[in-house]
Scaffold this motif. Structure first.
Motif, PDB file in Angstrom:
ATOM      1  N   ASN A   1       1.275  -1.209  -0.150  1.00 34.00           N
ATOM      2  CA  ASN A   1       0.022  -0.230   0.103  1.00 34.00           C
ATOM      3  C   ASN A   1       1.077   1.192   0.050  1.00 34.00           C
ATOM      4  OD1 ASN A   1       1.112   0.515   2.888  1.00 34.00           O
ATOM      5  ND2 ASN A   1      -1.039  -0.198   3.409  1.00 34.00           N
ATOM      6  N   ASP A   2       0.384   2.453  -0.074  1.00 34.70           N
ATOM      7  CA  ASP A   2       1.339   4.080   0.304  1.00 34.70           C
ATOM      8  C   ASP A   2       1.708   3.682   1.359  1.00 34.70           C
ATOM      9  OD1 ASP A   2      -0.016   4.339  -1.783  1.00 34.70           O
ATOM     10  OD2 ASP A   2      -2.034   5.757  -0.836  1.00 34.70           O
ATOM     11  N   GLN A   3       1.541   3.631   2.396  1.00 34.94           N
ATOM     12  CA  GLN A   3       2.532   3.605   3.595  1.00 34.94           C
ATOM     13  C   GLN A   3       3.751   2.725   3.346  1.00 34.94           C
ATOM     14  OE1 GLN A   3      -0.726   3.114   3.921  1.00 34.94           O
ATOM     15  NE2 GLN A   3      -0.441   5.377   4.076  1.00 34.94           N
ATOM     16  N   GLY A   4       3.892   1.642   2.397  1.00 38.64           N
ATOM     17  CA  GLY A   4       5.160   0.147   2.509  1.00 38.64           C
ATOM     18  C   GLY A   4       4.980  -0.705   2.965  1.00 38.64           C
ATOM     19  N   LEU A   5       3.277  -1.241   3.273  1.00 37.66           N
ATOM     20  CA  LEU A   5       3.058  -2.594   3.782  1.00 37.66           C
ATOM     21  C   LEU A   5       2.735  -3.107   3.165  1.00 37.66           C
ATOM     22  CD1 LEU A   5       1.530  -0.315   6.980  1.00 37.66           C
ATOM     23  CD2 LEU A   5       3.955  -1.497   6.687  1.00 37.66           C
ATOM     24  N   LEU A   6       2.751  -4.571   2.814  1.00 40.49           N
ATOM     25  CA  LEU A   6       2.276  -5.946   1.902  1.00 40.49           C
ATOM     26  C   LEU A   6       0.747  -6.086   2.538  1.00 40.49           C
ATOM     27  CD1 LEU A   6       3.199  -8.382   0.536  1.00 40.49           C
ATOM     28  CD2 LEU A   6       3.567  -9.411   2.685  1.00 40.49           C
ATOM     29  N   MET A   7       0.270  -5.994   0.526  1.00 44.19           N
ATOM     30  CA  MET A   7      -0.976  -5.885   1.261  1.00 44.19           C
ATOM     31  C   MET A   7      -1.944  -7.364   0.488  1.00 44.19           C
ATOM     32  SD  MET A   7      -2.972  -3.706   2.508  1.00 44.19           S
ATOM     33  CE  MET A   7      -1.769  -3.614   3.521  1.00 44.19           C
ATOM     34  N   GLU A   8      -0.834  -7.626  -1.073  1.00 49.88           N
ATOM     35  CA  GLU A   8      -1.475  -9.338  -1.176  1.00 49.88           C
ATOM     36  C   GLU A   8      -0.331  -9.934  -2.007  1.00 49.88           C
ATOM     37  OE1 GLU A   8      -4.062 -10.152  -5.263  1.00 49.88           O
ATOM     38  OE2 GLU A   8      -3.828  -7.821  -4.444  1.00 49.88           O
ATOM     39  N   VAL A   9      -0.612 -10.974  -2.539  1.00 53.06           N
ATOM     40  CA  VAL A   9       0.572 -11.837  -2.612  1.00 53.06           C
ATOM     41  C   VAL A   9      -0.089 -12.287  -4.154  1.00 53.06           C
ATOM     42  CG1 VAL A   9       2.281 -13.646  -2.898  1.00 53.06           C
ATOM     43  CG2 VAL A   9       2.101 -12.161  -0.942  1.00 53.06           C
ATOM     44  N   SER A  10       0.679 -12.403  -5.256  1.00 57.94           N
ATOM     45  CA  SER A  10      -0.028 -13.180  -6.223  1.00 57.94           C
ATOM     46  C   SER A  10       0.831 -13.644  -7.300  1.00 57.94           C
ATOM     47  CB  SER A  10      -1.192 -12.194  -6.949  1.00 57.94           C
ATOM     48  OG  SER A  10      -0.329 -11.441  -7.547  1.00 57.94           O
ATOM     49  N   GLY A  11       0.129 -14.566  -8.289  1.00 60.72           N
ATOM     50  CA  GLY A  11       1.524 -15.166  -9.304  1.00 60.72           C
ATOM     51  C   GLY A  11       1.405 -16.656  -9.356  1.00 60.72           C
ATOM     52  N   ASP A  12       2.018 -17.553  -8.973  1.00 58.35           N
ATOM     53  CA  ASP A  12       2.576 -18.817  -9.611  1.00 58.35           C
ATOM     54  C   ASP A  12       2.495 -19.163  -7.937  1.00 58.35           C
ATOM     55  OD1 ASP A  12       2.601 -18.912 -12.699  1.00 58.35           O
ATOM     56  OD2 ASP A  12       4.417 -18.452 -12.844  1.00 58.35           O
ATOM     57  N   PHE A  13       2.615 -18.532  -6.724  1.00 55.77           N
ATOM     58  CA  PHE A  13       2.492 -19.139  -5.824  1.00 55.77           C
ATOM     59  C   PHE A  13       1.501 -18.323  -4.809  1.00 55.77           C
ATOM     60  CE2 PHE A  13       7.489 -18.888  -7.327  1.00 55.77           C
ATOM     61  CZ  PHE A  13       8.226 -19.922  -6.997  1.00 55.77           C
ATOM     62  N   PRO A  14       1.071 -19.166  -4.372  1.00 53.83           N
ATOM     63  CA  PRO A  14      -0.034 -18.793  -3.382  1.00 53.83           C
ATOM     64  C   PRO A  14       0.174 -18.404  -1.966  1.00 53.83           C
ATOM     65  CG  PRO A  14       0.254 -21.774  -3.357  1.00 53.83           C
ATOM     66  CD  PRO A  14       1.011 -20.816  -4.161  1.00 53.83           C
ATOM     67  N   ALA A  15       0.017 -17.115  -1.663  1.00 54.78           N
ATOM     68  CA  ALA A  15       0.318 -16.642  -0.424  1.00 54.78           C
ATOM     69  C   ALA A  15      -0.617 -18.064   0.876  1.00 54.78           C
ATOM     70  CB  ALA A  15      -0.459 -15.296   0.249  1.00 54.78           C
ATOM     71  N   SER A  16       0.625 -18.349   2.474  1.00 55.93           N
ATOM     72  CA  SER A  16       0.075 -19.146   2.991  1.00 55.93           C
ATOM     73  C   SER A  16      -2.162 -18.523   3.907  1.00 55.93           C
ATOM     74  CB  SER A  16       0.841 -19.244   4.419  1.00 55.93           C
ATOM     75  OG  SER A  16       0.844 -18.266   5.034  1.00 55.93           O
ATOM     76  N   LYS A  17      -1.779 -19.904   4.451  1.00 57.46           N
ATOM     77  CA  LYS A  17      -3.255 -20.008   4.838  1.00 57.46           C
ATOM     78  C   LYS A  17      -2.820 -18.853   5.839  1.00 57.46           C
ATOM     79  CE  LYS A  17      -3.841 -24.914   4.441  1.00 57.46           C
ATOM     80  NZ  LYS A  17      -3.988 -26.334   5.253  1.00 57.46           N
ATOM     81  N   ASN A  18      -1.826 -19.323   6.938  1.00 57.33           N
ATOM     82  CA  ASN A  18      -1.139 -17.766   7.554  1.00 57.33           C
ATOM     83  C   ASN A  18      -1.209 -16.319   6.912  1.00 57.33           C
ATOM     84  OD1 ASN A  18      -2.288 -20.372   9.608  1.00 57.33           O
ATOM     85  ND2 ASN A  18       0.129 -20.974   9.279  1.00 57.33           N
ATOM     86  N   PHE A  19      -1.355 -15.714   5.913  1.00 52.08           N
ATOM     87  CA  PHE A  19      -1.205 -14.771   5.845  1.00 52.08           C
ATOM     88  C   PHE A  19      -1.515 -13.778   6.273  1.00 52.08           C
ATOM     89  CE2 PHE A  19      -1.536 -11.336   2.481  1.00 52.08           C
ATOM     90  CZ  PHE A  19      -0.324 -11.199   2.307  1.00 52.08           C
ATOM     91  N   PHE A  20      -3.107 -14.051   6.800  1.00 50.74           N
ATOM     92  CA  PHE A  20      -3.130 -12.805   7.410  1.00 50.74           C
ATOM     93  C   PHE A  20      -3.468 -11.992   9.228  1.00 50.74           C
ATOM     94  CE2 PHE A  20      -5.754 -12.746   3.165  1.00 50.74           C
ATOM     95  CZ  PHE A  20      -5.592 -11.625   2.628  1.00 50.74           C
ATOM     96  N   GLU A  21      -2.468 -13.711   9.541  1.00 49.11           N
ATOM     97  CA  GLU A  21      -2.205 -12.988  11.031  1.00 49.11           C
ATOM     98  C   GLU A  21      -1.706 -12.706  11.240  1.00 49.11           C
ATOM     99  OE1 GLU A  21      -0.263 -17.547  12.432  1.00 49.11           O
ATOM    100  OE2 GLU A  21      -2.363 -18.287  11.783  1.00 49.11           O
TER     101      GLU A  21
END
Length: 119
Positions: free
Chosen positions: A96-116
């Motif tokens: 995001n604009d503050q430089g914090l990770l918001m989303e991961v996409s592509g050939d590697f899925p985000a983990s189930k714990n991504f939103f922890e």
């Protein structure tokens, strides 16, 4: 006499040219690796809200950061194994604009714990 030379030379040349393409297939070709090699284990370490520095620590420097879109990082890996077809794997990381990770996409899925929460 001239005709006999041609009758020998032409088939010999054709045989040698055919042999070149067969020889090319038998010759070893090295594997070519380009870009960022990313493993699913590294992607599993990413958490929502991580800073750019933390993501860089986990994944390394991205292959591409576009000038107009500095909050989108591209990790691109291209592998060609000898005579086989090329394979490409992509990972896109959005901040995001503050430089914090918001989303991961592509050939590697985000983990189930991504939103922890980040420890």
């Amino acid at each position: 006499m001239q005709l006999k030379k041609w009758l020998i030379a032409v088939p010999l040349a054709m045989t040698m040219l055919t042999g070149c393409s067969l020889l090319e297939r038998l010759v070893y070709r090295i594997d070519i690796n380009q870009g960022n090699y990313v493993e699913q284990e590294a992607v599993n370490q990413l958490k929502f809200g991580m800073s750019k520095e933390q993501v860089r620590y986990v994944l390394g420097s991205p292959m591409l950061i576009e000038n107009g879109y500095p909050d989108t990082w591209y990790y691109i890996y291209h592998h060609t194994e000898g005579h086989h077809f090329s394979e490409q794997k992509d990972l896109i990381v959005d901040f995001n604009d503050q430089g914090l990770l918001m989303e991961v996409s592509g050939d590697f899925p985000a983990s189930k714990n991504f939103f922890e929460s980040i420890n």
